[in-house]
Design a protein around this motif. Structure first.
Motif, PDB file in Angstrom:
ATOM      1  N   MET A 297      -3.425  10.864   2.241  1.00 37.03           N
ATOM      2  CA  MET A 297      -3.964   9.851   1.365  1.00 37.03           C
ATOM      3  C   MET A 297      -3.386   8.269   0.288  1.00 37.03           C
ATOM      4  O   MET A 297      -2.491   8.251  -0.073  1.00 37.03           O
ATOM      5  CB  MET A 297      -4.827  10.124   0.589  1.00 37.03           C
ATOM      6  CG  MET A 297      -5.420   9.682  -0.171  1.00 37.03           C
ATOM      7  SD  MET A 297      -6.836  10.467  -1.902  1.00 37.03           S
ATOM      8  CE  MET A 297      -7.219  11.676  -0.837  1.00 37.03           C
ATOM      9  N   GLU A 298      -4.191   7.267   1.433  1.00 34.28           N
ATOM     10  CA  GLU A 298      -3.177   5.496   0.367  1.00 34.28           C
ATOM     11  C   GLU A 298      -4.490   5.825  -0.815  1.00 34.28           C
ATOM     12  O   GLU A 298      -5.077   5.461  -1.475  1.00 34.28           O
ATOM     13  CB  GLU A 298      -3.636   5.061   1.175  1.00 34.28           C
ATOM     14  CG  GLU A 298      -3.787   3.416   0.695  1.00 34.28           C
ATOM     15  CD  GLU A 298      -4.854   2.273   1.773  1.00 34.28           C
ATOM     16  OE1 GLU A 298      -3.284   1.496   2.419  1.00 34.28           O
ATOM     17  OE2 GLU A 298      -5.107   1.919   1.272  1.00 34.28           O
TER      18      GLU A 298
ATOM     19  N   ARG B 191       0.740  -1.059  -0.061  1.00 34.30           N
ATOM     20  CA  ARG B 191       0.038   0.088  -0.322  1.00 34.30           C
ATOM     21  C   ARG B 191       0.846   1.040  -0.254  1.00 34.30           C
ATOM     22  O   ARG B 191       2.015   0.987   0.420  1.00 34.30           O
ATOM     23  CB  ARG B 191      -1.080  -0.229   1.534  1.00 34.30           C
ATOM     24  CG  ARG B 191       0.008   0.161   2.261  1.00 34.30           C
ATOM     25  CD  ARG B 191      -1.534   0.443   3.482  1.00 34.30           C
ATOM     26  NE  ARG B 191      -0.753  -0.617   5.016  1.00 34.30           N
ATOM     27  CZ  ARG B 191      -1.054  -0.492   6.029  1.00 34.30           C
ATOM     28  NH1 ARG B 191      -2.390  -1.241   5.934  1.00 34.30           N
ATOM     29  NH2 ARG B 191      -0.312  -0.628   6.991  1.00 34.30           N
TER      30      ARG B 191
ATOM     31  N   SER C 289       3.338  10.359   1.252  1.00 37.21           N
ATOM     32  CA  SER C 289       3.257  11.554   2.570  1.00 37.21           C
ATOM     33  C   SER C 289       4.009  12.582   3.241  1.00 37.21           C
ATOM     34  O   SER C 289       4.304  13.440   3.589  1.00 37.21           O
ATOM     35  CB  SER C 289       4.654  10.597   2.804  1.00 37.21           C
ATOM     36  OG  SER C 289       5.943  10.185   1.826  1.00 37.21           O
TER      37      SER C 289
ATOM     38  N   ARG D  73      -3.670   0.911  -3.454  1.00 33.20           N
ATOM     39  CA  ARG D  73      -3.821  -0.261  -2.540  1.00 33.20           C
ATOM     40  C   ARG D  73      -3.963  -1.384  -3.461  1.00 33.20           C
ATOM     41  O   ARG D  73      -3.930  -2.267  -4.369  1.00 33.20           O
ATOM     42  CB  ARG D  73      -5.491  -0.630  -2.046  1.00 33.20           C
ATOM     43  CG  ARG D  73      -5.857   1.099  -1.706  1.00 33.20           C
ATOM     44  CD  ARG D  73      -7.067   1.619  -1.601  1.00 33.20           C
ATOM     45  NE  ARG D  73      -7.332   2.291  -0.597  1.00 33.20           N
ATOM     46  CZ  ARG D  73      -8.705   2.872  -0.090  1.00 33.20           C
ATOM     47  NH1 ARG D  73      -9.809   2.389  -0.775  1.00 33.20           N
ATOM     48  NH2 ARG D  73      -8.973   3.385   1.057  1.00 33.20           N
TER      49      ARG D  73
ATOM     50  N   LYS E  95       0.986   5.304   0.541  1.00 31.45           N
ATOM     51  CA  LYS E  95       0.404   6.778   0.802  1.00 31.45           C
ATOM     52  C   LYS E  95       0.982   7.962   0.353  1.00 31.45           C
ATOM     53  O   LYS E  95       2.563   8.148   0.217  1.00 31.45           O
ATOM     54  CB  LYS E  95       0.341   7.092   2.744  1.00 31.45           C
ATOM     55  CG  LYS E  95      -0.634   5.750   3.306  1.00 31.45           C
ATOM     56  CD  LYS E  95      -0.715   6.151   4.869  1.00 31.45           C
ATOM     57  CE  LYS E  95      -1.399   5.365   4.332  1.00 31.45           C
ATOM     58  NZ  LYS E  95      -2.122   5.282   6.284  1.00 31.45           N
TER      59      LYS E  95
ATOM     60  N   ARG F 228     -12.318   7.855  -0.250  1.00 35.83           N
ATOM     61  CA  ARG F 228     -11.462   9.295  -0.514  1.00 35.83           C
ATOM     62  C   ARG F 228     -12.090  10.331  -1.041  1.00 35.83           C
ATOM     63  O   ARG F 228     -11.992  11.921  -1.263  1.00 35.83           O
ATOM     64  CB  ARG F 228     -10.032   8.435  -1.924  1.00 35.83           C
ATOM     65  CG  ARG F 228      -9.396   7.292  -0.433  1.00 35.83           C
ATOM     66  CD  ARG F 228      -8.392   6.707  -1.752  1.00 35.83           C
ATOM     67  NE  ARG F 228      -8.780   5.659  -2.656  1.00 35.83           N
ATOM     68  CZ  ARG F 228      -8.600   5.460  -3.291  1.00 35.83           C
ATOM     69  NH1 ARG F 228      -7.347   5.309  -3.479  1.00 35.83           N
ATOM     70  NH2 ARG F 228      -9.317   3.991  -4.370  1.00 35.83           N
TER      71      ARG F 228
END
Length: 146
Positions: free
Chosen positions: A85-86, A53, A57, A89, A55, A77
């Motif tokens: 936010m991811e 996963r 950053s 996935r 994100k 989302r």
């Protein structure tokens, strides 16, 4: 003698782990805008039990709003802050191949979801990110971040 063997074995295992991670998408990546060539953000990809996963950053664009939300997203989302936010996935190592796939990647600027394939290139210094939408695909080349 046992201590020397044990120490040697630990060193070898440590080197193997570093080499395996060098050829893995796991890590911090500078995302590069495929239209402008500008560095946009840092995405951190983690392994959670064999499933990757990623994100957002950091946001690195000079003119970017760090509080920007994904207004065009259509899933959980929607209207969430892009920072943190991811966006990747469900990605797993493809058996017998040098890439990871089976998951999805979100383009938060457009709200579009793509099937994704992640392929480390140049000895793990770069990551080819290919998003598929039906028969069409889009490539980006991300660069390992310090």
């Amino acid at each position: 003698m046992k201590n020397i063997f044990r120490t040697s074995a630990l060193v070898v295992l440590g080197c193997m782990a570093v080499a395996a991670q060098a050829n893995s998408p796991v890590g911090r990546w500078h995302t590069i805008d495929d239209k402008t060539g500008e560095t946009k953000s840092v995405v951190t990809i983690e392994d959670a039990g064999g499933v990757l996963r990623g994100k957002v950053s950091q946001i690195l664009r000079k003119d970017a709003d760090p509080a920007a939300k994904c207004g065009l997203c259509k899933d959980d989302r929607k209207d969430q802050t892009i920072l943190g936010m991811e966006i990747i996935r469900g990605v797993k190592k493809s058996a017998g191949n040098d890439y990871w796939d089976g998951g999805e990647i979100l383009d938060p600027e457009e709200g579009k979801l793509y099937r994704v394939r992640l392929t480390p290139v140049e000895g793990g210094a770069k990551l080819q990110v290919r998003g598929f939408l039906g028969p069409f695909w889009r490539n980006q080349l991300w660069v390992k971040a310090p």
